[in-house]
Design a protein around this motif. Sequence first.
Motif, short mmCIF file in Angstrom:
data_model
loop_
_atom_site.label_atom_id
_atom_site.label_comp_id
_atom_site.label_asym_id
_atom_site.label_seq_id
_atom_site.Cartn_x
_atom_site.Cartn_y
_atom_site.Cartn_z
N LEU A 199 0.83 -1.20 0.00
CA LEU A 199 0.00 0.00 0.00
C LEU A 199 0.87 1.25 0.00
N ARG A 200 0.34 2.31 -0.60
CA ARG A 200 1.02 3.61 -0.53
C ARG A 200 0.75 4.19 0.85
N GLU A 201 1.82 4.48 1.58
CA GLU A 201 1.70 4.87 2.98
C GLU A 201 1.12 6.26 3.19
N ASN A 202 1.48 7.20 2.38
CA ASN A 202 1.09 8.59 2.62
C ASN A 202 -0.19 8.96 1.87
N SER A 203 -1.20 8.10 1.98
CA SER A 203 -2.47 8.40 1.34
C SER A 203 -3.55 8.54 2.41
N ASN A 204 -4.69 9.00 2.00
CA ASN A 204 -5.83 9.15 2.88
C ASN A 204 -6.12 7.81 3.58
N LEU A 205 -6.30 7.84 4.89
CA LEU A 205 -6.48 6.60 5.64
C LEU A 205 -7.73 5.83 5.22
N PHE A 206 -8.80 6.54 4.85
CA PHE A 206 -10.00 5.85 4.40
C PHE A 206 -9.73 5.14 3.08
N ARG A 207 -9.01 5.80 2.20
CA ARG A 207 -8.64 5.20 0.91
C ARG A 207 -7.72 4.00 1.13
N GLN A 208 -6.78 4.15 2.04
CA GLN A 208 -5.83 3.08 2.34
C GLN A 208 -6.57 1.85 2.88
N ARG A 209 -7.55 2.09 3.74
CA ARG A 209 -8.34 0.99 4.33
C ARG A 209 -9.15 0.26 3.26
N PHE A 210 -9.80 1.03 2.37
CA PHE A 210 -10.56 0.40 1.30
C PHE A 210 -9.63 -0.37 0.36
N THR A 211 -8.48 0.23 0.06
CA THR A 211 -7.52 -0.44 -0.82
C THR A 211 -7.04 -1.75 -0.20
N LEU A 212 -6.80 -1.76 1.10
CA LEU A 212 -6.39 -2.99 1.78
C LEU A 212 -7.46 -4.07 1.63
N ALA A 213 -8.73 -3.71 1.83
CA ALA A 213 -9.82 -4.67 1.68
C ALA A 213 -9.94 -5.12 0.22
N HIS A 214 -9.77 -4.20 -0.71
CA HIS A 214 -9.83 -4.51 -2.14
C HIS A 214 -8.72 -5.49 -2.53
N GLU A 215 -7.50 -5.21 -2.09
CA GLU A 215 -6.37 -6.09 -2.41
C GLU A 215 -6.52 -7.45 -1.75
N LEU A 216 -7.11 -7.49 -0.56
CA LEU A 216 -7.43 -8.77 0.07
C LEU A 216 -8.37 -9.56 -0.84
N GLY A 217 -9.32 -8.87 -1.44
CA GLY A 217 -10.22 -9.52 -2.39
C GLY A 217 -9.46 -10.18 -3.54
N HIS A 218 -8.45 -9.49 -4.06
CA HIS A 218 -7.65 -10.09 -5.14
C HIS A 218 -6.99 -11.39 -4.68
N LEU A 219 -6.63 -11.47 -3.41
CA LEU A 219 -5.94 -12.67 -2.90
C LEU A 219 -6.90 -13.81 -2.58
N VAL A 220 -8.11 -13.50 -2.15
CA VAL A 220 -9.00 -14.58 -1.67
C VAL A 220 -10.15 -14.91 -2.61
N LEU A 221 -10.40 -14.08 -3.61
CA LEU A 221 -11.50 -14.38 -4.53
C LEU A 221 -11.01 -15.21 -5.71
N ASP A 222 -11.82 -16.18 -6.07
CA ASP A 222 -11.60 -16.99 -7.27
C ASP A 222 -12.53 -16.42 -8.33
N ILE A 223 -11.98 -15.63 -9.23
CA ILE A 223 -12.77 -14.87 -10.21
C ILE A 223 -12.51 -15.42 -11.61
N PRO A 224 -13.57 -15.70 -12.35
CA PRO A 224 -13.38 -16.17 -13.73
C PRO A 224 -12.70 -15.10 -14.58
N ASP A 225 -12.00 -15.54 -15.61
CA ASP A 225 -11.25 -14.62 -16.47
C ASP A 225 -12.12 -13.58 -17.16
N ASP A 226 -13.37 -13.93 -17.46
CA ASP A 226 -14.23 -13.01 -18.21
C ASP A 226 -15.04 -12.07 -17.30
#
Length: 156
Positions: A98-125
């Motif tokens: 994560l980019r450290e010097n960003s808005n904390l709300f944005r950073q928190r959402f980005t952390l949850a979003h990136e967690l999604g990339h790691l735990v979601l099994d998403i079809p290619d399409d």
Amino acid sequence: MFESVLVSFFSFLDVLYLLDEKPHSLKKYKASSTMEAEESAKRFRIDNGLNELMPLFNLVSTVENLGINLIYLDDVEKKFIGFDGISQSIEGHPFICLRENSNLFRQRFTLAHELGHLVLDIPDDADEEGLCNAFASSLLLPKEALFRKMSKYWKE
């Protein structure tokens, strides 16, 4: 820009090897629609003992307890404008940067979003970014928690 991210990943990986840290596997959740992504967030909460009726307050601890390594890029010089975060599993070790010097709300959402990339099994399409956004939103504030909190205003 991404050279700095890769250097951070591999430097961190070197430290993990020195500490003899074992790779962590993450449970995957199927998501091919917004509804499935939201349901995956709910199942993720249940599987990890998180209250379904409350907003998620300490996401960093949750992520670290899963064995996901967090790296923060210092951006005092504003070199990483337009970059919020990235996730990757390298040799079985999951990382979120994560980019450290960003808005904390944005950073928190980005952390949850990136967690999604790691735990979601998403079809290619499927719309991966949209599904990770739906997962992040539902993870941080499930509908049930929102309705519970707002219901007191509807009754008045």
